[in-house]
Enzyme design. Structure first.
Site, PDB file in Angstrom:
ATOM      1  CB  CYS A 112       2.025   3.165  -1.907  1.00 50.08           C
ATOM      2  SG  CYS A 112       0.592   1.859  -1.733  1.00 50.08           S
ATOM      3  CB  CYS A 115       2.091   0.218  -4.435  1.00 52.90           C
ATOM      4  SG  CYS A 115       0.745   1.125  -4.075  1.00 52.90           S
TER       5      CYS A 115
END
Length: 189
Positions: A112, A115
């Site tokens: 991600c 993230c």
């Protein structure tokens, strides 16, 4: 190794281009390379040395001095991060246990992009709030059932648990500014 020097010392326009990869400096930082991958990979515009979806700029490491070479493997590993990765059982103990400081839980995935960006802010906050908050992270790929039980739908998701267990946990979803995280810790918990 030579490519790493070229990528960090030259402007993005002068840096070499690998097939299927583009080099350009990230916003608000010193000139370094970032990469994007073709062929259906999930990597797009992340910092060098970060492995996402099996994609990595070849021959370029994030910070060779801060990494340790694993003999015989041809790999470099980064030292442990400040924010500890926890399992479902460890998180349950932290949430139910007695705490004098807020607990901030970062639900993330290695693939991600947001993230990875927010992980840098979380690491900085872990240093800033060293004695005033506890930061941990949960890899949603490793702890799928916990993520499902905690109703993690989008990534990254942060949960903020007050030391006062009578207060409800606060939840954010998506990439949020570091100042918003500070505000929640300082004013809401």
């Amino acid at each position: 190794m030579a490519m790493a020097a070229a990528a960090s010392l030259l402007p993005a326009s002068a840096a070499p281009t690998l097939p299927g990869r583009a080099f350009r400096p990230p916003r608000n930082s010193t000139p370094t390379a970032s990469l994007s991958c073709d062929g259906g990979s999930r990597c797009r515009g992340v910092g060098l040395g970060v492995i996402l979806g099996g994609c990595r700029a070849q021959g370029v490491r994030r910070n060779a001095a801060a990494e340790t070479y694993v003999p015989g493997s041809g790999k470099y590993i980064a030292p442990d991060y400040l924010v500890k990765k926890v399992t479902a059982k460890e998180l349950e103990e932290l949430v139910r246990g007695e705490r004098k400081v807020p607990l901030i839980v970062d639900f993330y995935a290695t693939w991600c992009g947001p993230c990875v960006l927010m992980a840098q802010d979380i690491e900085m906050l872990a240093v800033e709030y060293e004695n005033n908050a506890l930061f941990v992270k949960v890899d949603t790929d490793d702890e799928y059932e916990l993520a499902r039980d905690m109703q993690v739908r989008g990534l990254p998701t942060l949960y903020f648990f007050s030391p006062d267990q009578s207060k409800d946990a606060l939840r954010t979803e998506g990439l949020i500014p570091i100042d918003m995280i500070r505000n929640i810790i300082d004013n809401e918990l």
